[in-house]
Motif scaffolding. Sequence first.
Motif, PDB file in Angstrom:
ATOM      1  N   ASP A  14      43.795  39.964 -13.346  1.00 42.96           N
ATOM      2  CA  ASP A  14      45.208  39.609 -13.421  1.00 42.96           C
ATOM      3  C   ASP A  14      45.879  39.812 -12.066  1.00 42.96           C
ATOM      4  O   ASP A  14      45.593  40.776 -11.344  1.00 42.96           O
ATOM      5  CB  ASP A  14      45.914  40.483 -14.469  1.00 42.96           C
ATOM      6  CG  ASP A  14      45.476  40.173 -15.882  1.00 42.96           C
ATOM      7  OD1 ASP A  14      45.096  39.025 -16.149  1.00 42.96           O
ATOM      8  OD2 ASP A  14      45.514  41.100 -16.729  1.00 42.96           O
ATOM      9  N   LYS A  15      46.803  38.913 -11.740  1.00 39.58           N
ATOM     10  CA  LYS A  15      47.455  38.942 -10.436  1.00 39.58           C
ATOM     11  C   LYS A  15      48.193  40.259 -10.192  1.00 39.58           C
ATOM     12  O   LYS A  15      48.255  40.743  -9.057  1.00 39.58           O
ATOM     13  CB  LYS A  15      48.427  37.769 -10.289  1.00 39.58           C
ATOM     14  CG  LYS A  15      49.028  37.627  -8.893  1.00 39.58           C
ATOM     15  CD  LYS A  15      49.889  36.385  -8.776  1.00 39.58           C
ATOM     16  CE  LYS A  15      50.372  36.189  -7.333  1.00 39.58           C
ATOM     17  NZ  LYS A  15      51.166  37.309  -6.822  1.00 39.58           N
ATOM     18  N   THR A 249      41.308  41.070 -17.495  1.00 41.12           N
ATOM     19  CA  THR A 249      42.547  40.594 -18.121  1.00 41.12           C
ATOM     20  C   THR A 249      43.138  41.664 -19.029  1.00 41.12           C
ATOM     21  O   THR A 249      43.664  41.378 -20.108  1.00 41.12           O
ATOM     22  CB  THR A 249      42.297  39.288 -18.907  1.00 41.12           C
ATOM     23  OG1 THR A 249      41.325  39.522 -19.934  1.00 41.12           O
ATOM     24  CG2 THR A 249      41.825  38.181 -17.993  1.00 41.12           C
ATOM     25  N   LEU A 251      45.823  43.138 -18.838  1.00 34.73           N
ATOM     26  CA  LEU A 251      47.233  42.900 -19.097  1.00 34.73           C
ATOM     27  C   LEU A 251      47.464  41.643 -19.921  1.00 34.73           C
ATOM     28  O   LEU A 251      48.250  41.642 -20.872  1.00 34.73           O
ATOM     29  CB  LEU A 251      48.002  42.791 -17.771  1.00 34.73           C
ATOM     30  CG  LEU A 251      48.071  44.069 -16.920  1.00 34.73           C
ATOM     31  CD1 LEU A 251      48.626  43.745 -15.538  1.00 34.73           C
ATOM     32  CD2 LEU A 251      48.930  45.121 -17.594  1.00 34.73           C
ATOM     33  N   THR A 252      46.787  40.572 -19.582  1.00 39.48           N
ATOM     34  CA  THR A 252      47.159  39.245 -20.097  1.00 39.48           C
ATOM     35  C   THR A 252      46.330  38.749 -21.267  1.00 39.48           C
ATOM     36  O   THR A 252      46.652  37.711 -21.845  1.00 39.48           O
ATOM     37  CB  THR A 252      47.065  38.202 -18.969  1.00 39.48           C
ATOM     38  OG1 THR A 252      45.712  38.152 -18.486  1.00 39.48           O
ATOM     39  CG2 THR A 252      48.001  38.556 -17.815  1.00 39.48           C
ATOM     40  N   ASN A 254      45.017  37.620 -24.670  1.00 39.50           N
ATOM     41  CA  ASN A 254      45.736  37.331 -25.908  1.00 39.50           C
ATOM     42  C   ASN A 254      45.452  38.418 -26.949  1.00 39.50           C
ATOM     43  O   ASN A 254      44.320  38.864 -27.112  1.00 39.50           O
ATOM     44  CB  ASN A 254      45.313  35.971 -26.470  1.00 39.50           C
ATOM     45  CG  ASN A 254      45.811  34.829 -25.616  1.00 39.50           C
ATOM     46  OD1 ASN A 254      46.808  34.952 -24.921  1.00 39.50           O
ATOM     47  ND2 ASN A 254      45.099  33.702 -25.661  1.00 39.50           N
ATOM     48  N   GLY A 257      45.561  42.407 -25.055  1.00 41.39           N
ATOM     49  CA  GLY A 257      45.979  42.862 -23.732  1.00 41.39           C
ATOM     50  C   GLY A 257      47.243  43.710 -23.794  1.00 41.39           C
ATOM     51  O   GLY A 257      47.921  43.800 -24.829  1.00 41.39           O
ATOM     52  N   TYR A 259      50.212  43.297 -22.475  1.00 42.97           N
ATOM     53  CA  TYR A 259      51.459  42.583 -22.749  1.00 42.97           C
ATOM     54  C   TYR A 259      51.655  42.348 -24.245  1.00 42.97           C
ATOM     55  O   TYR A 259      52.719  42.635 -24.797  1.00 42.97           O
ATOM     56  CB  TYR A 259      51.484  41.231 -22.019  1.00 42.97           C
ATOM     57  CG  TYR A 259      51.582  41.305 -20.518  1.00 42.97           C
ATOM     58  CD1 TYR A 259      52.083  42.428 -19.869  1.00 42.97           C
ATOM     59  CD2 TYR A 259      51.164  40.225 -19.735  1.00 42.97           C
ATOM     60  CE1 TYR A 259      52.173  42.477 -18.487  1.00 42.97           C
ATOM     61  CE2 TYR A 259      51.255  40.266 -18.353  1.00 42.97           C
ATOM     62  CZ  TYR A 259      51.757  41.394 -17.731  1.00 42.97           C
ATOM     63  OH  TYR A 259      51.856  41.432 -16.361  1.00 42.97           O
ATOM     64  N   ASP A 260      50.628  41.831 -24.908  1.00 42.46           N
ATOM     65  CA  ASP A 260      50.762  41.536 -26.335  1.00 42.46           C
ATOM     66  C   ASP A 260      50.753  42.795 -27.185  1.00 42.46           C
ATOM     67  O   ASP A 260      51.480  42.886 -28.186  1.00 42.46           O
ATOM     68  CB  ASP A 260      49.632  40.599 -26.783  1.00 42.46           C
ATOM     69  CG  ASP A 260      49.902  39.146 -26.423  1.00 42.46           C
ATOM     70  OD1 ASP A 260      50.970  38.866 -25.823  1.00 42.46           O
ATOM     71  OD2 ASP A 260      49.051  38.287 -26.727  1.00 42.46           O
ATOM     72  N   GLN A 266      55.781  40.278 -23.405  1.00 44.59           N
ATOM     73  CA  GLN A 266      56.447  39.922 -22.155  1.00 44.59           C
ATOM     74  C   GLN A 266      55.569  40.273 -20.950  1.00 44.59           C
ATOM     75  O   GLN A 266      54.972  41.348 -20.900  1.00 44.59           O
ATOM     76  CB  GLN A 266      57.773  40.674 -22.035  1.00 44.59           C
ATOM     77  CG  GLN A 266      58.768  40.343 -23.132  1.00 44.59           C
ATOM     78  CD  GLN A 266      59.172  38.879 -23.114  1.00 44.59           C
ATOM     79  OE1 GLN A 266      59.568  38.352 -22.083  1.00 44.59           O
ATOM     80  NE2 GLN A 266      59.066  38.231 -24.261  1.00 44.59           N
ATOM     81  N   ALA A 267      55.515  39.366 -19.980  1.00 42.75           N
ATOM     82  CA  ALA A 267      54.827  39.662 -18.722  1.00 42.75           C
ATOM     83  C   ALA A 267      55.755  40.460 -17.806  1.00 42.75           C
ATOM     84  O   ALA A 267      56.977  40.398 -17.931  1.00 42.75           O
ATOM     85  CB  ALA A 267      54.408  38.367 -18.034  1.00 42.75           C
TER      86      ALA A 267
END
Length: 484
Positions: A14-15, A249, A251-252, A254, A257, A259-260, A266-267
């Motif tokens: 993730d960035k 991933t 953080l991101t 699905n 992660g 965020y979810d 929310q990112a």
Amino acid sequence: MTTQTQRSLHLQFDKVMTDIVDYVIDFPITSNLAYDTAYYCLLDTLGCGMESLEYPACKKLLGPLIPGTIVPNGTKVPGTQFQLDPIQGAFNIGTMCRWLDFNDTWLAAEWGHPSDNLGGILATADWLSRENISKGKKPLVIRNVLTAMIKAHEIQGCIALENAFNKVGLDHVILVKVASTAVVAQMLGLNREQILNAISLAWVDGHSLRTYRHTPNTGSRKSWAAGDATSRAVRLALMAQKGEMGYPTALTANTWGFYDSLFRGQAFKFQRPYGSYVMENVLFKISFPAEFHAQTAVEAALQLYNQLQQMGKTADDIESINIRTHEACIRIIDKQGTLHNPADRDHCIQYMVAIPLIFGRLTASDYEDNIAQDSRVDTLRAKMYCHEDPHFTQDYHDPDKRSIANGLTVKLKDGQVLDEIVIEYPVGHQRRRQEGMPLLLKKFRTNLARQFPETQQLRILSASLDKPLLEDMAVNEYLDLFVI
């Protein structure tokens, strides 16, 4: 699944994580202001640790996990005789420095105390230095510690600017864990992929709930949570050094992660790229061991105390107190009802205003039971009312102001209403640096005197107050000065 398997799956990190690693590895710190501020931050944070050693509740948590354990080339814990592995050393140093809520502060969408990262940074630097010397290599110097501090401050603070972990129930020490992991991994000499793995482990980790900071569960864990987080960071960095895989991933992903699972889908949002902004603008707690949203209120209360004294009146003559404040203050420290312990009291603006109005002071010991039992305290607390001023809230979030404003208006029983006292910036604010730094050094001297005989104080001060000398000093030699 090995790191090679990750590559075969073409998983990209993730960035948010790659940005942290690129900053830690490649970004040169060139700001003299950042280094000057980090120098003061180092002294102040160590001083806070020395004051914490006055409190048995803190001291009982220090030392090795198993009594009597001594680690060859281990981290030395300032103000003690302990020599520990860097993980437990980080817990000790982080807990000491944070215990009294007197170290530096960062206020934004998320708040926190970036010098909490010093636990992991200093413990790792000392251990590495002693290991290097045993192998005929050069030790790290304090300049290396300052650089790591600037970068840890920046990572924690920049993420905090726009992302409120408190609003999803997570404690701000999550950012201590992430920031400490990143800089400790770099200090250990990990390569880019290993540091990415370490940071991903920090995001995947279990995270602390804020419940120990709020009624009805406010308790002492809030004083060692940062020590726990920065020590966990050292553990994760050491695991990554041994080849433990990462989770690109984290953080991101699905559903599963961060965020979810924990951030309501929310990112993260970012206001600015990583540089040295946070250290340059960090807030020092100089005058009072008080939760930072109340610092200006305490300063105003002391002015009111002096005014009442000049009028021949006391807190007993007060009918009501109106506190005009900002939204974060109301959300965190506006408390009514029973306060059960020091951890409860130092997060109650009414308590922090009452003490100076009654006694003309606010010290760490004023949160203890013997002071809280004075009936005048709760009587005065009950006369206070907080309300938000939207302009104060706006200026609190303004990156060019970052004010922490409070206004106090006192009405007396004889009908007099005293002029409101408004203070926007506390002494430790960047806008009051010139006023604050001599006081910060005085605080450091006072805290050294709590633990060390005069000759040892002078040795520590001789090294500490000469910034160029200190920056070039080996980390292990500096910490040796603090062995009691």
